[in-house]
Design a protein around this motif. Structure first.
Motif, mmCIF file in Angstrom:
data_model
loop_
_atom_site.group_PDB
_atom_site.id
_atom_site.type_symbol
_atom_site.label_atom_id
_atom_site.label_comp_id
_atom_site.label_asym_id
_atom_site.label_seq_id
_atom_site.Cartn_x
_atom_site.Cartn_y
_atom_site.Cartn_z
ATOM 1 N N THR A 96 13.552 -3.990 -10.357
ATOM 2 C CA THR A 96 13.366 -5.182 -11.185
ATOM 3 C C THR A 96 14.578 -6.110 -11.145
ATOM 4 O O THR A 96 14.484 -7.258 -11.573
ATOM 5 C CB THR A 96 13.112 -4.781 -12.649
ATOM 6 O OG1 THR A 96 14.240 -4.024 -13.129
ATOM 7 C CG2 THR A 96 11.841 -3.954 -12.772
ATOM 8 N N GLN A 101 1.901 6.796 -8.953
ATOM 9 C CA GLN A 101 1.357 5.959 -10.013
ATOM 10 C C GLN A 101 2.283 4.773 -10.262
ATOM 11 O O GLN A 101 3.507 4.915 -10.272
ATOM 12 C CB GLN A 101 1.187 6.773 -11.304
ATOM 13 C CG GLN A 101 0.175 7.901 -11.187
ATOM 14 C CD GLN A 101 0.004 8.660 -12.492
ATOM 15 O OE1 GLN A 101 0.707 8.393 -13.469
ATOM 16 N NE2 GLN A 101 -0.941 9.584 -12.516
ATOM 17 N N TYR A 102 1.658 3.612 -10.486
ATOM 18 C CA TYR A 102 2.427 2.377 -10.679
ATOM 19 C C TYR A 102 2.338 1.945 -12.141
ATOM 20 O O TYR A 102 1.243 1.852 -12.718
ATOM 21 C CB TYR A 102 1.892 1.276 -9.768
ATOM 22 C CG TYR A 102 2.618 -0.047 -9.910
ATOM 23 C CD1 TYR A 102 3.883 -0.235 -9.392
ATOM 24 C CD2 TYR A 102 2.002 -1.111 -10.584
ATOM 25 C CE1 TYR A 102 4.539 -1.437 -9.521
ATOM 26 C CE2 TYR A 102 2.651 -2.323 -10.716
ATOM 27 C CZ TYR A 102 3.930 -2.486 -10.187
ATOM 28 O OH TYR A 102 4.593 -3.683 -10.325
ATOM 29 N N ASN A 103 3.497 1.690 -12.762
ATOM 30 C CA ASN A 103 3.583 1.257 -14.161
ATOM 31 C C ASN A 103 3.445 -0.266 -14.213
ATOM 32 O O ASN A 103 4.405 -1.000 -13.948
ATOM 33 C CB ASN A 103 4.912 1.709 -14.759
ATOM 34 C CG ASN A 103 4.990 1.447 -16.253
ATOM 35 O OD1 ASN A 103 4.145 0.745 -16.827
ATOM 36 N ND2 ASN A 103 6.002 2.000 -16.902
ATOM 37 N N LYS A 104 2.250 -0.755 -14.570
ATOM 38 C CA LYS A 104 2.020 -2.197 -14.585
ATOM 39 C C LYS A 104 2.829 -2.903 -15.659
ATOM 40 O O LYS A 104 3.226 -4.057 -15.492
ATOM 41 C CB LYS A 104 0.533 -2.483 -14.787
ATOM 42 C CG LYS A 104 -0.341 -2.009 -13.639
ATOM 43 C CD LYS A 104 -1.793 -2.388 -13.873
ATOM 44 C CE LYS A 104 -2.669 -1.948 -12.719
ATOM 45 N NZ LYS A 104 -4.102 -2.315 -12.934
ATOM 46 N N SER A 105 3.076 -2.228 -16.788
ATOM 47 C CA SER A 105 3.825 -2.877 -17.872
ATOM 48 C C SER A 105 5.269 -3.176 -17.464
ATOM 49 O O SER A 105 5.863 -4.143 -17.921
ATOM 50 C CB SER A 105 3.818 -1.976 -19.110
ATOM 51 O OG SER A 105 4.464 -0.736 -18.840
ATOM 52 N N ARG A 106 5.820 -2.368 -16.560
ATOM 53 C CA ARG A 106 7.198 -2.603 -16.106
ATOM 54 C C ARG A 106 7.233 -3.682 -15.025
ATOM 55 O O ARG A 106 8.231 -4.387 -14.868
ATOM 56 C CB ARG A 106 7.795 -1.291 -15.587
ATOM 57 C CG ARG A 106 9.271 -1.379 -15.270
ATOM 58 C CD ARG A 106 9.890 -0.002 -15.075
ATOM 59 N NE ARG A 106 11.246 -0.115 -14.588
ATOM 60 C CZ ARG A 106 12.299 -0.398 -15.337
ATOM 61 N NH1 ARG A 106 12.130 -0.587 -16.650
ATOM 62 N NH2 ARG A 106 13.499 -0.494 -14.818
ATOM 63 N N ALA A 107 6.133 -3.805 -14.254
ATOM 64 C CA ALA A 107 5.978 -4.873 -13.237
ATOM 65 C C ALA A 107 7.098 -4.867 -12.206
ATOM 66 O O ALA A 107 7.600 -5.918 -11.797
ATOM 67 C CB ALA A 107 5.886 -6.237 -13.908
ATOM 68 N N SER A 108 7.490 -3.705 -11.774
ATOM 69 C CA SER A 108 8.542 -3.615 -10.744
ATOM 70 C C SER A 108 8.023 -4.156 -9.421
ATOM 71 O O SER A 108 6.833 -4.018 -9.093
ATOM 72 C CB SER A 108 8.975 -2.159 -10.565
ATOM 73 O OG SER A 108 9.496 -1.635 -11.772
ATOM 74 N N LYS A 109 8.908 -4.752 -8.660
ATOM 75 C CA LYS A 109 8.563 -5.212 -7.317
ATOM 76 C C LYS A 109 8.753 -4.056 -6.337
ATOM 77 O O LYS A 109 9.643 -3.228 -6.494
ATOM 78 C CB LYS A 109 9.414 -6.407 -6.920
ATOM 79 C CG LYS A 109 9.096 -7.660 -7.727
ATOM 80 C CD LYS A 109 9.751 -8.889 -7.121
ATOM 81 C CE LYS A 109 9.307 -10.153 -7.854
ATOM 82 N NZ LYS A 109 9.878 -11.374 -7.246
ATOM 83 N N VAL A 149 1.038 -3.344 -4.215
ATOM 84 C CA VAL A 149 0.809 -2.013 -4.801
ATOM 85 C C VAL A 149 -0.047 -1.154 -3.886
ATOM 86 O O VAL A 149 0.109 0.073 -3.835
ATOM 87 C CB VAL A 149 0.146 -2.163 -6.190
ATOM 88 C CG1 VAL A 149 -0.152 -0.803 -6.799
ATOM 89 C CG2 VAL A 149 1.018 -2.976 -7.119
#
Length: 598
Positions: free
Chosen positions: A545, A569-577, A561
């Motif tokens: 981020t 698993q991808y954490n959408k709330s963190r929105a990491s690139k 993604v």
């Protein structure tokens, strides 16, 4: 006679050509200028006489008359009329372009769409040299060499050339090697060449006295060493002068300079054996060599070193190259092999392009090779199968001395087929590179490292840069972490997670603020990438981020993604690139190390 005038003109044109060429044109500049107008008229006259001659030949030969139609005769008469008009224009003072046999008729020039290739018998045939380069991916290769050219510019390298190649049965190998050396000079390298003459000496002296694998140089053999050292020196100078001649007459042209750039002293008596005129380096005149490089000249060293008392001593050439590299702060020492050999993995059958110091020492120990200071080499002949194997191992041994004295990298390769240029300016290289252990101090983390790791990453967790990792989680996953230590202090850490289908994630890459901008982050990244390659994972990705640019600068590309492995698993709330990098071979990582800010 029917065409008497034409005959006269033909004979006179031949005579005028000889007189004007050997007289006016070869005369002094002032006389040439004075007769410039006459020469202009002569040029037009010569062209006209040629046309008249052609007309005469066409009309006087019955054979040609049969082949030459009326249209061709009319074309010649038209050209003759045009030449007469041009001559009249010269007489009247009108400037016209002087006709030349190299001229292209503008009526034959057309502008068309470029055709890169043509087909003959179903095969694609290159229509030009540029087309050949395009099909051979020359443009991509040349673009890829830009980083290497920039990185090597103004750096110093030491090249060791064995005398075997000077007298090789194929003289083009040595000649092309000198061309390649000259090209590296043109690209900005500062070059020192150490040339050996062991091959030439052994051709004249079959049974040289040796002790501890070091020759004993008596007065008679010293005379031969002097003769052969002078011979190889002259051959290198001669061929390099030819290769460098393209820059002659321009500002910054280069020469080959040789002289007493180091002093030597004798071995003396060791184990009851007097080595007489065999010696080792006493002092290197590094400042004098740097002055020569300031003039953009190439320095040439032979194996003859002179003592302050005027005595001459025979010095081992491989040892001399290693000492020169350390004394001059060389970025590279390049050893050219006597035969084209390489290192291969016994199990996988793949070429080994890169060795670390630790691996090199283990290899030497396995084969019983020891290189001592002052030029001694101890060899266990029972574990060596051939001269090629021995030469490679001995050069690896001297590479250790060069690296210990401060040289960053040593390259061992054959000089054939442009290997020098491939090794220096392409990703895959052509030989074997040995480098210092850039990852010294990096190891797998232990349970005792949990607290230091937590202390290191806590400030970034508070800032929101990293996700929270309690000590219990760190202890559970401690096998995934690696640490960079200095004096038992953890200064950097990184986490490696392996996934199926060749994926690996790098996470929690943190460097102590006091040690940033010192290559610690690059070292940790490179170490983890090598672990990925070792584990069979060539698709490496990171989630970030804040530090996206740092990874982009190191070859990572932003992806979506959908590029992640299914089990990640991808954490959408963190929105990491997400950034990913594909590693094809260890040479990719070698290239990355070359660009580190060290």
């Amino acid at each position: 006679m029917k065409y008497g005038v034409a005959k006269t003109i033909l004979l006179f044109s031949i005579l005028a050509n000889a007189v004007l060429t050997n007289g006016w044109i070869a005369s002094s500049p002032s006389r040439f200028a004075a007769n410039r107008n006459m020469q202009s008229r002569y040029v037009s006259f010569r062209e006209s006489s040629n046309l008249v001659s052609r007309l005469y030949m066409a009309n006087s030969s019955s054979t040609i008359e049969a082949d030459l139609n009326a249209g061709s005769k009319n074309e010649i008469r038209s050209q003759l009329q045009a030449e007469n008009e041009s001559s009249a224009a010269v007489k009247s003072g009108i400037e016209t372009d002087t006709p030349s046999v190299l001229d292209i008729n503008p009526e034959f020039i057309e502008i068309v769409k470029k055709n890169y290739s043509s087909k003959e018998d179903g095969a694609t045939v290159s229509s030009s040299v540029s087309d050949m380069f395009r099909t051979a991916h020359f443009v991509d290769m040349f673009r890829g060499s830009a980083n290497y050219i920039a990185s090597h510019r103004n750096t110093l390298i030491v090249c060791h050339i064995p005398g075997d190649w000077i007298d090789n049965e194929d003289p083009t190998i040595f000649r092309n090697l000198m061309n390649d050396v000259a090209l590296t000079w043109l690209l900005g390298l500062r070059i020192v060449i150490v040339v050996g003459c062991r091959y030439q000496i052994e051709q004249r002296m079959k049974n040289r006295t040796k002790h501890m694998n070091m020759v004993v140089t008596d007065p008679e053999s010293l005379r031969i060493v002097k003769e052969e050292a002078g011979y190889v020196r002259f051959e290198v100078e001669r061929q390099l002068a030819r290769s460098l001649q393209g820059s002659r007459g321009r500002e910054g042209d280069g020469n080959v300079v040789s002289g007493n750039f180091y002093s030597a002293q004798p071995f003396g008596v060791l184990d009851g054996v007097d080595y007489q005129y065999s010696g080792f380096v006493r002092r290197f005149e590094a400042d004098k060599i740097r002055q020569v490089h300031q003039n953009r000249d190439i320095v040439l060293l032979t194996t003859l070193g002179v003592s302050p008392t005027g005595e001459v001593f025979n010095v081992n050439s491989e040892y001399l190259a290693a000492i020169a590299g350390g004394a001059l702060g060389s970025s590279k020492v390049i050893y050219f092999l006597e035969r084209d050999v390489e290192l291969r993995h016994r199990l996988y059958g793949t070429k080994i392009p890169h060795l670390r110091v630790h691996d090199s020492r283990n290899l030497l120990k396995l084969h019983g090779i020891e290189t001592k200071k002052k030029g001694f080499v101890l060899v266990n002949d029972e574990s060596i199968n051939s001269d090629e194997q021995k030469n490679m191992l001995v050069k690896i041994g001297w590479s250790m001395h060069a690296l210990e004295s401060g040289v960053k990298r040593v390259h061992i390769l054959s000089p054939e087929k442009g290997a020098l240029l491939q090794e220096l300016y392409t990703r895959d290289g052509a030989g074997t590179m040995i480098s210092g252990d850039l990852y010294d101090g990096i190891r797998q983390a232990q349970v005792t490292d949990v607290s230091p790791i937590h202390d290191l990453i806590s400030p970034l967790i508070k800032m929101g840069t990293l996700v929270d990792r309690p000590k219990a989680i760190l202890e559970r996953d401690i096998h995934q972490y690696h640490v960079y230590t200095r004096d038992d202090l953890v200064v950097a850490t990184g986490q490696l997670k392996l996934f199926k289908e060749g994926y690996a994630e790098l996470a929690c890459l943190v460097v102590n603020p006091l040690y940033r901008a010192k290559g610690r982050g690059d070292a940790m990244l490179g170490y983890l990438e090598r672990l990925c390659l070792q584990q069979g994972a060539n698709k490496v990705f990171v989630l970030s981020t804040q530090t996206m640019e740092w990874f982009v600068e190191r070859g990572f590309d932003e992806v979506g993604v959908e590029s992640l492995p299914p089990s990640r698993q991808y954490n959408k709330s963190r929105a990491s690139k997400i950034y990913m990098k594909t590693i094809d071979s260890a040479r990719d990582l070698d290239a990355s190390e070359l660009l580190w800010n060290r």
